[in-house]
Design a protein around this motif. Structure first.
Motif, PDB file in Angstrom:
ATOM      1  N   GLN A  34      -2.887  -2.797  -4.442  1.00  0.00           N
ATOM      2  CA  GLN A  34      -3.120  -3.816  -5.669  1.00  0.00           C
ATOM      3  C   GLN A  34      -2.939  -5.513  -4.930  1.00  0.00           C
ATOM      4  O   GLN A  34      -2.655  -6.229  -5.790  1.00  0.00           O
ATOM      5  CB  GLN A  34      -2.007  -3.601  -6.601  1.00  0.00           C
ATOM      6  N   VAL A  35      -3.651  -5.527  -3.820  1.00  0.00           N
ATOM      7  CA  VAL A  35      -3.639  -6.884  -3.196  1.00  0.00           C
ATOM      8  C   VAL A  35      -5.082  -7.097  -3.072  1.00  0.00           C
ATOM      9  O   VAL A  35      -5.837  -6.620  -2.287  1.00  0.00           O
ATOM     10  CB  VAL A  35      -2.721  -6.934  -1.932  1.00  0.00           C
ATOM     11  N   SER A  36      -5.759  -8.204  -3.935  1.00  0.00           N
ATOM     12  CA  SER A  36      -6.972  -8.364  -3.843  1.00  0.00           C
ATOM     13  C   SER A  36      -7.365  -9.464  -2.699  1.00  0.00           C
ATOM     14  O   SER A  36      -6.564 -10.240  -2.180  1.00  0.00           O
ATOM     15  CB  SER A  36      -7.534  -9.223  -5.313  1.00  0.00           C
ATOM     16  N   LEU A  37      -8.476  -9.002  -2.035  1.00  0.00           N
ATOM     17  CA  LEU A  37      -9.032  -9.793  -0.927  1.00  0.00           C
ATOM     18  C   LEU A  37     -10.011 -10.978  -1.394  1.00  0.00           C
ATOM     19  O   LEU A  37     -10.680 -11.670  -0.439  1.00  0.00           O
ATOM     20  CB  LEU A  37      -9.692  -8.872   0.063  1.00  0.00           C
ATOM     21  N   ALA A  38     -10.073 -10.942  -2.800  1.00  0.00           N
ATOM     22  CA  ALA A  38     -11.290 -11.636  -3.348  1.00  0.00           C
ATOM     23  C   ALA A  38     -11.087 -13.327  -2.768  1.00  0.00           C
ATOM     24  O   ALA A  38     -11.981 -14.120  -2.711  1.00  0.00           O
ATOM     25  CB  ALA A  38     -11.333 -11.606  -4.663  1.00  0.00           C
ATOM     26  N   TRP A  59     -10.595   4.989   3.195  1.00  0.00           N
ATOM     27  CA  TRP A  59      -9.758   4.681   2.066  1.00  0.00           C
ATOM     28  C   TRP A  59      -9.268   5.919   1.587  1.00  0.00           C
ATOM     29  O   TRP A  59      -9.440   7.104   1.873  1.00  0.00           O
ATOM     30  CB  TRP A  59     -10.944   4.409   1.129  1.00  0.00           C
ATOM     31  N   GLN A 110     -12.260 -11.791   4.716  1.00  0.00           N
ATOM     32  CA  GLN A 110     -13.348 -10.731   4.316  1.00  0.00           C
ATOM     33  C   GLN A 110     -14.494 -10.744   5.527  1.00  0.00           C
ATOM     34  O   GLN A 110     -14.917  -9.791   5.868  1.00  0.00           O
ATOM     35  CB  GLN A 110     -13.955 -11.032   3.153  1.00  0.00           C
ATOM     36  N   PRO A 126      -6.389  -3.884  -0.814  1.00  0.00           N
ATOM     37  CA  PRO A 126      -6.659  -3.660  -2.323  1.00  0.00           C
ATOM     38  C   PRO A 126      -5.946  -2.202  -2.694  1.00  0.00           C
ATOM     39  O   PRO A 126      -5.822  -2.249  -3.842  1.00  0.00           O
ATOM     40  CB  PRO A 126      -8.165  -3.404  -2.485  1.00  0.00           C
ATOM     41  N   GLU A 127      -5.642  -1.344  -1.760  1.00  0.00           N
ATOM     42  CA  GLU A 127      -5.100  -0.148  -2.189  1.00  0.00           C
ATOM     43  C   GLU A 127      -3.617  -0.428  -2.636  1.00  0.00           C
ATOM     44  O   GLU A 127      -3.060   0.710  -3.060  1.00  0.00           O
ATOM     45  CB  GLU A 127      -5.137   0.969  -0.975  1.00  0.00           C
ATOM     46  N   ARG A 146       0.854  -1.133   0.082  1.00  0.00           N
ATOM     47  CA  ARG A 146       0.031  -0.091   0.141  1.00  0.00           C
ATOM     48  C   ARG A 146       0.879   1.185  -0.096  1.00  0.00           C
ATOM     49  O   ARG A 146       0.630   2.154  -0.510  1.00  0.00           O
ATOM     50  CB  ARG A 146      -1.027  -0.015   1.286  1.00  0.00           C
TER      51      ARG A 146
END
Length: 199
Positions: A166-170, A193, A176, A163-164, A108
């Motif tokens: 560029q690391v997805s939590l999906a 954010w 989550q 995610p800020e 981040r």
């Protein structure tokens, strides 16, 4: 009077701000920067956050969380006193300062602030610690106990805003769900954010 010195987008500042809010403590927040002359007087390492409680000045977010839990926590929920419970909390405070700082937090910092000196493999490190947390959270609702502790507050901000960087939590459903449980704590303030602050 309690005063918190820090930065709105600092996860280290956030964990203290969130705990102050949860505890319902009257306090002031002073926005500062790491190069502000006044900060050096409070913390020669020029790091945020800094907490001032009367004549007491405390640095380091983990130390501040421990202090607030002991001084104002109204029991042992936030920081257990039994050896095993205290050790579980300390383990996650160490992970927050180690793997999470070197992974999602560092990614981040690079993405938002083009910060030099951060690990080149921060995104890879972030994926590793998130996978570990996801597996761990399969069998427990919170990190160090069956209820929230300061361990959850210490780990939340940089994981929630991964995610800020560029690391997805999906891929991490359990992480989550944990984030949602932390954000549902009464009095909790979610980590802002960056785009809400023009970042």
């Amino acid at each position: 009077m309690i005063t918190l010195y820090g930065l709105p987008l600092s996860g280290h500042t956030h964990r203290v701000a969130a705990f102050l809010s949860i505890l319902g403590l009257d306090h002031a927040v002073e926005t500062t920067s790491v190069d502000a002359p006044g900060l050096r007087a409070l913390n020669p390492l020029c790091q945020v956050p800094v907490l001032k409680d009367g004549d007491l000045v405390l640095c380091d977010s983990s130390a501040i969380l421990v202090y607030l839990a002991k001084a104002y926590g109204a029991g042992t929920q936030w920081l257990p006193e039994d050896p095993v419970g205290a050790a579980h909390v300390q383990r996650w405070l160490s992970i927050a300062a180690g793997e999470i700082r070197q992974g999602p937090a560092a990614a981040r910092m690079v993405a938002l602030f083009d910060k030099p000196g951060e690990p080149a493999d921060a995104i890879e490190k972030a994926a590793a610690i998130l996978a570990f947390m996801d597996a761990f959270l399969l069998s427990t609702p919170f990190l160090a106990a069956d209820h929230p502790t300061i361990a959850d507050l210490a780990c939340y901000a940089y994981v929630a805003r991964a995610p800020e960087g560029q690391v997805s939590l999906a891929p991490y459903a359990n992480v989550q769900a944990w984030i949602a449980r932390v954000e549902a704590i009464e009095g909790f303030l979610p980590m802002p954010w960056a785009d809400a602050h023009g970042g």
